[in-house]
Design a protein around this motif. Structure first.
Motif, PDB file in Angstrom:
ATOM      1  N   THR A 169      -1.877  12.102  -5.121  1.00 53.57           N
ATOM      2  CA  THR A 169      -1.266  11.004  -4.420  1.00 53.57           C
ATOM      3  C   THR A 169      -1.513  10.496  -3.596  1.00 53.57           C
ATOM      4  OG1 THR A 169      -0.734  13.216  -3.134  1.00 53.57           O
ATOM      5  CG2 THR A 169       0.691  13.515  -4.732  1.00 53.57           C
ATOM      6  N   PHE A 170      -0.450   9.745  -3.272  1.00 58.32           N
ATOM      7  CA  PHE A 170      -1.121   7.991  -3.107  1.00 58.32           C
ATOM      8  C   PHE A 170       0.403   7.785  -1.370  1.00 58.32           C
ATOM      9  CE2 PHE A 170       0.655   6.170  -6.472  1.00 58.32           C
ATOM     10  CZ  PHE A 170       0.624   5.083  -5.587  1.00 58.32           C
ATOM     11  N   ASP A 171      -0.108   7.330  -0.593  1.00 59.29           N
ATOM     12  CA  ASP A 171       0.666   6.518   0.495  1.00 59.29           C
ATOM     13  C   ASP A 171       0.329   5.198   0.692  1.00 59.29           C
ATOM     14  OD1 ASP A 171       3.246   6.525   1.849  1.00 59.29           O
ATOM     15  OD2 ASP A 171       2.528   7.278   3.341  1.00 59.29           O
ATOM     16  N   LEU A 172       0.449   4.085   0.224  1.00 64.60           N
ATOM     17  CA  LEU A 172       0.723   3.030   0.901  1.00 64.60           C
ATOM     18  C   LEU A 172       1.574   2.581   1.982  1.00 64.60           C
ATOM     19  CD1 LEU A 172       0.347   0.859  -2.413  1.00 64.60           C
ATOM     20  CD2 LEU A 172      -2.005   1.962  -1.335  1.00 64.60           C
ATOM     21  N   ASN A 173       0.981   1.633   2.735  1.00 65.17           N
ATOM     22  CA  ASN A 173       1.863   0.950   4.004  1.00 65.17           C
ATOM     23  C   ASN A 173       1.119  -0.832   4.589  1.00 65.17           C
ATOM     24  OD1 ASN A 173       1.020   3.937   5.587  1.00 65.17           O
ATOM     25  ND2 ASN A 173       3.664   3.156   4.736  1.00 65.17           N
ATOM     26  N   ILE A 174       2.222  -1.356   4.265  1.00 64.73           N
ATOM     27  CA  ILE A 174       1.966  -2.941   4.168  1.00 64.73           C
ATOM     28  C   ILE A 174       3.010  -3.238   5.300  1.00 64.73           C
ATOM     29  CG2 ILE A 174       2.535  -3.766   2.691  1.00 64.73           C
ATOM     30  CD1 ILE A 174      -0.386  -5.348   3.863  1.00 64.73           C
ATOM     31  N   TRP A 175       2.505  -3.601   7.202  1.00 68.40           N
ATOM     32  CA  TRP A 175       3.476  -3.867   8.396  1.00 68.40           C
ATOM     33  C   TRP A 175       3.210  -5.485   8.394  1.00 68.40           C
ATOM     34  CZ3 TRP A 175       1.630   1.124   9.910  1.00 68.40           C
ATOM     35  CH2 TRP A 175       2.553   2.629   9.000  1.00 68.40           C
ATOM     36  N   TYR A 210       0.443   0.928 -13.008  1.00 76.10           N
ATOM     37  CA  TYR A 210       1.603   1.048 -12.665  1.00 76.10           C
ATOM     38  C   TYR A 210       2.390   1.510 -13.606  1.00 76.10           C
ATOM     39  CZ  TYR A 210       0.407   0.174  -7.977  1.00 76.10           C
ATOM     40  OH  TYR A 210      -0.527   0.203  -6.749  1.00 76.10           O
ATOM     41  N   ILE A 211       2.976   2.084 -14.306  1.00 72.59           N
ATOM     42  CA  ILE A 211       4.007   2.051 -15.141  1.00 72.59           C
ATOM     43  C   ILE A 211       5.477   2.427 -14.368  1.00 72.59           C
ATOM     44  CG2 ILE A 211       2.112   3.461 -16.833  1.00 72.59           C
ATOM     45  CD1 ILE A 211       3.418   6.089 -16.296  1.00 72.59           C
ATOM     46  N   ALA A 253       9.112   2.455  -2.107  1.00 72.34           N
ATOM     47  CA  ALA A 253       8.653   2.421  -3.741  1.00 72.34           C
ATOM     48  C   ALA A 253       8.120   4.167  -3.326  1.00 72.34           C
ATOM     49  CB  ALA A 253       8.539   0.936  -4.184  1.00 72.34           C
ATOM     50  N   LEU A 254       9.108   3.656  -4.843  1.00 71.12           N
ATOM     51  CA  LEU A 254       8.103   5.629  -5.527  1.00 71.12           C
ATOM     52  C   LEU A 254       7.596   5.198  -6.904  1.00 71.12           C
ATOM     53  CD1 LEU A 254       7.847   8.653  -5.433  1.00 71.12           C
ATOM     54  CD2 LEU A 254      10.035   8.497  -6.212  1.00 71.12           C
ATOM     55  N   PHE A 255       6.194   5.509  -7.240  1.00 70.59           N
ATOM     56  CA  PHE A 255       5.363   4.750  -8.210  1.00 70.59           C
ATOM     57  C   PHE A 255       5.058   6.172  -8.803  1.00 70.59           C
ATOM     58  CE2 PHE A 255       4.830   1.958  -4.570  1.00 70.59           C
ATOM     59  CZ  PHE A 255       4.946   0.738  -5.227  1.00 70.59           C
ATOM     60  N   GLU A 256       4.853   6.187 -10.082  1.00 70.58           N
ATOM     61  CA  GLU A 256       3.746   6.425 -11.048  1.00 70.58           C
ATOM     62  C   GLU A 256       2.510   5.798 -12.024  1.00 70.58           C
ATOM     63  OE1 GLU A 256       4.604   9.309 -15.195  1.00 70.58           O
ATOM     64  OE2 GLU A 256       6.523   8.917 -14.023  1.00 70.58           O
ATOM     65  N   MET A 257       1.922   6.139 -12.114  1.00 66.88           N
ATOM     66  CA  MET A 257       0.755   6.008 -12.449  1.00 66.88           C
ATOM     67  C   MET A 257       0.796   5.950 -13.872  1.00 66.88           C
ATOM     68  SD  MET A 257      -1.355   4.432  -8.625  1.00 66.88           S
ATOM     69  CE  MET A 257      -2.064   2.475  -9.991  1.00 66.88           C
ATOM     70  N   SER A 258      -0.929   5.277 -14.517  1.00 64.45           N
ATOM     71  CA  SER A 258      -0.892   5.757 -15.615  1.00 64.45           C
ATOM     72  C   SER A 258      -1.810   7.278 -15.924  1.00 64.45           C
ATOM     73  CB  SER A 258      -1.709   4.467 -16.444  1.00 64.45           C
ATOM     74  OG  SER A 258      -2.538   4.293 -15.781  1.00 64.45           O
ATOM     75  N   GLY A 259      -2.639   7.348 -14.694  1.00 69.09           N
ATOM     76  CA  GLY A 259      -3.596   9.015 -14.952  1.00 69.09           C
ATOM     77  C   GLY A 259      -2.271   9.557 -14.686  1.00 69.09           C
ATOM     78  N   GLY A 260      -1.503   9.609 -14.095  1.00 69.56           N
ATOM     79  CA  GLY A 260      -0.703  11.001 -13.666  1.00 69.56           C
ATOM     80  C   GLY A 260      -0.955  11.142 -12.206  1.00 69.56           C
TER      81      GLY A 260
END
Ligand SMILES: NC(=O)c1ccc[n+]([C@@H]2O[C@H](COP(=O)([O-])OP(=O)(O)OC[C@H]3O[C@@H](n4cnc5c(N)ncnc54)[C@H](O)[C@@H]3O)[C@@H](O)[C@H]2O)c1
Length: 371
Positions: A157-163, A208-209, A231-238
């Protein structure tokens, strides 16, 4: 065109903030490799200010056409640092004239534009995309650490922030192009969210898928540009995770953060306010100790390992990306990093986020890429 012998002859198109503050510095740090023969900007004042940094030989133009008429035959490459809606016309202009071009991020407003650029590439005339964070040795080290999986395990799992506070950035100019969705191609996600979104792809090797996103569209943004996005994402490697991006936090000049958890490792980018990256810390030994207090120890800053692994890479990411551009020009072929092809999924996810914010639905990035 056969490139000049060293130094390469280059020109700037777009002479605003990033050209003056970063690209010019990168060029000036490699005086044997580059000579700026011309700069071009409809604002003559911006062009003249930038030209002054390179000495009296640098010619000043207000249009790409007049610049090409004046110095086109001696140009080996162009650095294009304009507002986003001028990336496609500028890119096409130089590709059609056989000149390689380094285009700032986001390379285009959407996938359709990216495909138009791709269609014009040919041997010796290519685009390198300015996702310069891929030229940070910390990012190379993290990519190897995560993708080898040896100590990190499978990414989960991941969490990205940009402010960034937009009022400070635009200096209160309510006509700034970055506030206008037609000129910028979107809001916070397109203009700066593209950095963490892209660097996560680089570090994990996953695309990103699909995405589900909710936006805010507060003033001073116009023409559909979002002021904030979750936003919530699912990626190609799960891998699954989130992005929180906002142009609305009071008094934040710029802050970017990436948190990534694997089966055996935790990775934190503890951004310094005002900086775009680092320092990173990571922990990966003995991941599931059953001692609460012991969990507070053993976080290792990665800087030392990065320096050991890449002792000779001392330049800024802007100068390393410029040297990569130079190498591709000299070899007459597309670069190995930041090609249009590599950038495809990054532009696709921006388009998918925008679509999801409009419709409230989950959007398949894969489907957008296929259309
Ligand atoms: N890599 C990074 O960290 C980073 C940081 C900031 C900006 N950027 C990118 O750099 C690009 C420029 O951003 P900026 O902050 O320098 O913007 P800016 O507004 O400071 O500068 C843009 C300049 O382009 C000029 N311009 C407008 N239309 C033009 C045209 N058709 N031909 C030539 N010049 C034209 C403007 O007059 C202005 O001088 C954008 O793509 C932005 O996203 C990247």
């Amino acid at each position: 065109m056969t490139p000049s012998t060293s130094p390469l002859h280059i020109a700037f198109v777009g002479c605003g903030g990033i050209a003056y503050n970063q690209h010019a510095k990168a060029v000036l740090s490699c005086p044997d490799q580059f000579r700026v023969v011309a700069v071009c900007d409809p604002s003559r004042a911006h062009a003249e200010k930038l030209a002054e940094r390179f000495g009296s030989d640098t010619a000043v133009f207000e249009t790409m056409e007049s610049m090409h008429d004046g110095v086109g035959t001696e140009l080996d490459g162009v650095i294009l640092t304009t507002p986003h809606d001028a990336h496609l016309p500028g890119g096409l202009f130089f590709l059609e004239r056989g000149i390689p071009v380094l285009i700032e991020k986001p390379v285009t407003l959407n996938l359709e534009e990216l495909r138009q650029l791709q269609a014009k590439e040919r041997p010796g005339a290519f685009v390198q995309v300015g996702q310069m964070q891929r030229f940070d040795p910390e990012a190379w080290w993290l990519r190897d650490f995560v993708q080898s999986r040896e100590r990190f395990g499978t990414p989960l799992t991941f969490d990205l922030n940009i402010w960034q506070n937009i009022h400070g950035y635009t200096r209160g100019n309510s006509d700034h192009w970055i506030l206008n969705g037609r000129k910028a191609g979107g809001g916070i996600c397109t203009s700066v969210g593209v950095h963490p979104l892209d660097i996560l792809r680089f570090i994990t090797g996953q695309d990103y898928i699909n995405v589900t996103a909710k936006g805010r569209f507060d003033p001073p943004f116009t023409a559909g540009a979002e002021s904030s996005c979750s936003a919530l994402f699912e990626m190609s490697g799960g891998l699954t995770g989130t992005l929180h991006a906002s142009y609305q936090p009071p008094r934040i000049p710029y802050a970017q953060r990436l948190v990534l958890f694997g089966e055996r490792g935790s990775l934190f980018q503890n951004n310094k306010i005002g900086d775009y990256a680092g320092p990173y810390t990571m922990v990966s030994e003995d991941p599931h100790i059953d001692d609460f207090m012991a969990m507070f120890g053993d976080y290792t800053p990665i800087a030392e390992e990065v320096n050991k692994t890449y002792p000779d890479q001392k330049g800024s990411p802007f100068s390393l990306q410029l040297l990569h551009f130079r190498e591709a020009i000299l070899k007459g072929r597309t670069p190995t990093e930041n090609t249009l092809e590599i950038n495809f999924n990054t532009i696709a996810v921006l388009e998918a986020i925008a679509k999801s914010m409009q419709t409230g639905m989950t959007v398949s990035v894969e489907q957008l890429e296929g259309t």
